[in-house]
Design a protein around this motif. Sequence first.
Motif, PDB file in Angstrom:
ATOM      1  N   GLY A  65     -45.621 -29.843 -44.440  1.00 21.24           N
ATOM      2  CA  GLY A  65     -46.875 -29.398 -43.842  1.00 21.24           C
ATOM      3  C   GLY A  65     -46.677 -28.422 -42.706  1.00 21.24           C
ATOM      4  O   GLY A  65     -47.475 -27.510 -42.503  1.00 21.24           O
ATOM      5  N   TRP A  69     -47.689 -22.883 -40.807  1.00 22.48           N
ATOM      6  CA  TRP A  69     -47.842 -22.949 -39.353  1.00 22.48           C
ATOM      7  C   TRP A  69     -49.126 -22.295 -38.875  1.00 22.48           C
ATOM      8  O   TRP A  69     -49.699 -22.712 -37.871  1.00 22.48           O
ATOM      9  N   HIS A  72     -52.038 -24.924 -39.377  1.00 22.35           N
ATOM     10  CA  HIS A  72     -51.885 -26.080 -38.511  1.00 22.35           C
ATOM     11  C   HIS A  72     -51.957 -25.703 -37.036  1.00 22.35           C
ATOM     12  O   HIS A  72     -52.419 -26.488 -36.213  1.00 22.35           O
ATOM     13  N   GLY A 136     -51.324 -31.590 -42.376  1.00 22.95           N
ATOM     14  CA  GLY A 136     -51.905 -31.340 -41.063  1.00 22.95           C
ATOM     15  C   GLY A 136     -52.434 -32.597 -40.409  1.00 22.95           C
ATOM     16  O   GLY A 136     -52.211 -32.834 -39.219  1.00 22.95           O
ATOM     17  N   SER A 140     -50.977 -34.266 -37.111  1.00 21.39           N
ATOM     18  CA  SER A 140     -51.920 -34.444 -35.993  1.00 21.39           C
ATOM     19  C   SER A 140     -51.845 -35.857 -35.448  1.00 21.39           C
ATOM     20  O   SER A 140     -51.848 -36.075 -34.237  1.00 21.39           O
TER      21      SER A 140
END
Length: 323
Positions: A65, A69, A72, A136, A140
Amino acid sequence: MIRRLLKTLGLDWYIAAIVGMVVLASILPARGDAAPVVATATKIGIGLVFFLHGAKLSQKAVIEGLLHWRLHGVVFAITFLVWPALGLGAASLPAWLVPAALAPGVVFLACLPSTIQSAIGFTAIARGNVAAAVCGASASNLLGMGLTPLLAAFLLGAEGGGLSLSSFEAILLQLLAPFVAGQVLRRWIGDWVTRHGKRLTLVDRGSILLVVYNAFSGAVVAGIWSQVSGFDLARIVVLCLVLLALTLGLSIWIARVRGFSKEDEIAMAFAGCNKSLASGVPMAGVLFPAATVGFILLPVMLYHQFQLMVCAALAQRYARRDA
């Protein structure tokens, strides 16, 4: 039968169960000799929740993931920069707009990471970039385990309600340690956890229901319903809807201005506006005194319900677009 009735009314059974815990705590709060028993069971439940998160989370998914970049980076900026700024700004509004008793809860809401299940589920329904949503949202939540307490301490400290050193010790012992243990043991129990995912989800959610009951028991004993009126709730509802509209609209606008694909836009929209109840409830139980947790969680639970309803409708609208 009960699930069918809730579905007919457009309600999620888990949200209904959370509301039921609030009602139960309001009528029969844990007090006296029962209070420490419930508190101990709650701590065990919190540890279990994060152990299961550690055992479920694929290390490969997080690494893959991070390769996207640009997407995200936008989601993380909205989640951990824009949201906290909005939360602090909202909490600083006059008391006739934002009730003082619930303002710290708005700040805590703003510090939470994005959801995992909801963001992925809505992205899948909307025919968006599911892989990006998985990675993401997972990343997170990983970052949120460290950033949420730090952001909450900094912002609530600015409001006069900073967190103590014992809160961070509790984060290490009740959240990070079980999570790391789950990651370490995933090699041996990962397949078993996957096979029994539905049953373990009941354990996970049951633990959170216990946290809600314990939190609101402490709040009821401290007199939450004598300090929070119906008008206070109405103002927080409006504020939650405004925050949802702002973050959802901003996520979509950035995606379109920066030239992301429609699939990426969908993943960004749901990740940017969603806030994790699953992470927020146990974290609040660890970070804040029992008498204040109910006040902290009230805005979080209200916002969570609205994000589900709005995102469900938006996902259906995205799904109807031309292929």
